[in-house]
Design a protein around this motif. Structure first.
Motif, PDB file in Angstrom:
ATOM      1  N   VAL A  90     -68.780  11.995 110.151  1.00 33.99           N
ATOM      2  CA  VAL A  90     -69.872  12.305 109.202  1.00 33.99           C
ATOM      3  C   VAL A  90     -70.110  11.312 108.163  1.00 33.99           C
ATOM      4  O   VAL A  90     -70.868  11.017 107.636  1.00 33.99           O
ATOM      5  CB  VAL A  90     -69.658  13.847 108.771  1.00 33.99           C
ATOM      6  CG1 VAL A  90     -70.759  13.965 107.587  1.00 33.99           C
ATOM      7  CG2 VAL A  90     -69.985  14.792 109.969  1.00 33.99           C
ATOM      8  N   ASN A 139     -65.866  20.295 100.952  1.00 33.89           N
ATOM      9  CA  ASN A 139     -66.179  21.223 102.208  1.00 33.89           C
ATOM     10  C   ASN A 139     -65.953  22.837 102.039  1.00 33.89           C
ATOM     11  O   ASN A 139     -64.830  23.204 101.723  1.00 33.89           O
ATOM     12  CB  ASN A 139     -66.029  20.484 103.603  1.00 33.89           C
ATOM     13  CG  ASN A 139     -64.483  20.862 104.071  1.00 33.89           C
ATOM     14  OD1 ASN A 139     -64.377  21.936 104.536  1.00 33.89           O
ATOM     15  ND2 ASN A 139     -63.682  19.794 103.596  1.00 33.89           N
ATOM     16  N   TYR A 152     -74.763  18.784 102.171  1.00 34.57           N
ATOM     17  CA  TYR A 152     -75.270  19.024 103.800  1.00 34.57           C
ATOM     18  C   TYR A 152     -74.766  20.296 104.159  1.00 34.57           C
ATOM     19  O   TYR A 152     -73.739  20.752 104.099  1.00 34.57           O
ATOM     20  CB  TYR A 152     -74.951  17.715 104.549  1.00 34.57           C
ATOM     21  CG  TYR A 152     -75.687  16.377 104.066  1.00 34.57           C
ATOM     22  CD1 TYR A 152     -76.869  16.166 104.433  1.00 34.57           C
ATOM     23  CD2 TYR A 152     -74.828  15.641 103.114  1.00 34.57           C
ATOM     24  CE1 TYR A 152     -77.383  14.648 103.963  1.00 34.57           C
ATOM     25  CE2 TYR A 152     -75.186  14.431 102.712  1.00 34.57           C
ATOM     26  CZ  TYR A 152     -76.560  13.892 103.156  1.00 34.57           C
ATOM     27  OH  TYR A 152     -77.359  12.851 102.585  1.00 34.57           O
ATOM     28  N   LEU A 166     -73.051  21.457 107.544  1.00 29.53           N
ATOM     29  CA  LEU A 166     -72.103  21.087 109.086  1.00 29.53           C
ATOM     30  C   LEU A 166     -71.607  22.167 109.929  1.00 29.53           C
ATOM     31  O   LEU A 166     -71.135  23.124 109.360  1.00 29.53           O
ATOM     32  CB  LEU A 166     -71.162  20.188 108.251  1.00 29.53           C
ATOM     33  CG  LEU A 166     -70.220  19.691 109.400  1.00 29.53           C
ATOM     34  CD1 LEU A 166     -70.926  18.671 110.289  1.00 29.53           C
ATOM     35  CD2 LEU A 166     -68.857  18.857 108.626  1.00 29.53           C
ATOM     36  N   LEU A 202     -75.182  17.867 111.902  1.00 31.94           N
ATOM     37  CA  LEU A 202     -75.364  17.798 110.472  1.00 31.94           C
ATOM     38  C   LEU A 202     -76.817  18.036 110.145  1.00 31.94           C
ATOM     39  O   LEU A 202     -77.502  17.194 110.604  1.00 31.94           O
ATOM     40  CB  LEU A 202     -74.820  16.418 109.794  1.00 31.94           C
ATOM     41  CG  LEU A 202     -74.770  16.078 108.359  1.00 31.94           C
ATOM     42  CD1 LEU A 202     -73.751  17.006 108.091  1.00 31.94           C
ATOM     43  CD2 LEU A 202     -74.478  14.437 108.188  1.00 31.94           C
TER      44      LEU A 202
END
Length: 283
Positions: free
Chosen positions: A9, A20, A42, A44, A83
């Motif tokens: 990614v 994350n 984003y 994921l 993603l």
């Protein structure tokens, strides 16, 4: 969280991943909100199997092509990750749910020549077979109900009661769907209340699709599982694209596919409901 996926990614985005955060809600994939060095967020997903993420991405793209309702933009996809744009959520109000119903009705007016889809995909963790057909009744019986019946048989969980009920249902099946024919509509395919969001601008966003072209009543029936949607949602839908007469009678035949799928996925907690849905038509 897979370090290999994070590396892929990061390379895709040409940015470092600096955060994350686990995001609950799914039972199949490990979902995270990731943050990059420039502050971009984003969504994921990783940990799926086979072509699951590629199929999901193709479904999101198909919905986006209809230009009727929002979905997260696919930023990148591989066999081991998906993603997506991060959607900042807003409140679910009577007005936003009415508008969601209107938007779904417009999506259902986006049609194809045949029932099915150009690829198979997944419904939960089980395969969903989308071989094209000119007949909705044949497609739904063979690729939806009969598939779940055969899956139970392969798993060794097909009881004599399930078998006899299904054989009885097959004898009346075409009568159940009689006079309900419509053009193949673009369907979300797994539209329970956990598979939509309202964004910060008050617009509905569809997520986690199991897309195919089919009868729109199948989508509407699925909204009735697990608590259903608000009355305003259905008011918005019917103000835009009213359901045909007799939908209420046909609703259980469409619920049967999803409940039997849950029986095959999660076990006997869904057994009685599966039987009851068939009994509705064969008693």
């Amino acid at each position: 969280m897979s370090e290999l996926v994070l590396s892929k990614v990061s390379t895709l985005l040409h940015e470092d991943i600096v955060g994350n955060q686990p995001h609950g809600g799914g039972c199949i994939a490990d979902s995270r909100i990731i943050t990059t060095s420039t502050g971009m967020k984003y969504f994921l997903k990783q940990g799926g199997t086979s072509n699951m993420f590629v199929n999901e991405a193709n479904g999101l793209r198909e919905i986006a092509l209809s230009n009727t309702i929002l979905t997260p933009k696919v930023v990148g996809v591989d066999n081991d990750f998906l993603l997506l744009d991060y959607i900042e959520q807003g409140p679910k109000t009577s007005e936003t749910l009415f508008d969601l119903g209107c938007d779904l009705a417009r999506m259902h007016q986006f049609t194809a020549a045949r029932y099915g889809f150009y690829e198979d995909n997944f419904i939960g963790g089980n395969p969903q077979i989308n071989t094209m057909s000119d007949s909705w009744a044949d497609f739904y019986f063979n690729k939806r109900l009969k598939y779940q019946y055969q899956l139970s048989k392969r798993k060794g969980s097909l009881t004599p009661e399930l078998q006899s009920k299904f054989i009885a249902l097959e004898k009346v099946f075409h009568r159940i769907l009689q006079d309900s024919e419509e053009k193949p509509s673009l369907l979300h395919g797994d539209l329970w209340a956990g598979n939509y969001l309202i964004n910060k601008n008050g617009k509905g966003v569809l997520i986690d699709p199991a897309v195919y072209y089919g009868h729109r009543e199948a989508d509407i029936a699925m909204t009735k599982l697990f608590g259903g949607f608000s009355p305003e949602f259905y008011q918005g839908y019917n103000s835009t694209f009213p359901l045909k007469s007799g939908y209420e009678y046909r609703e259980n035949i469409y619920l049967l596919y999803h409940v039997w799928n849950h029986l095959n996925l999660f076990g006997t907690g869904y057994y009685s409901q599966t039987i009851n849905l068939m009994d509705f038509y064969i008693r």
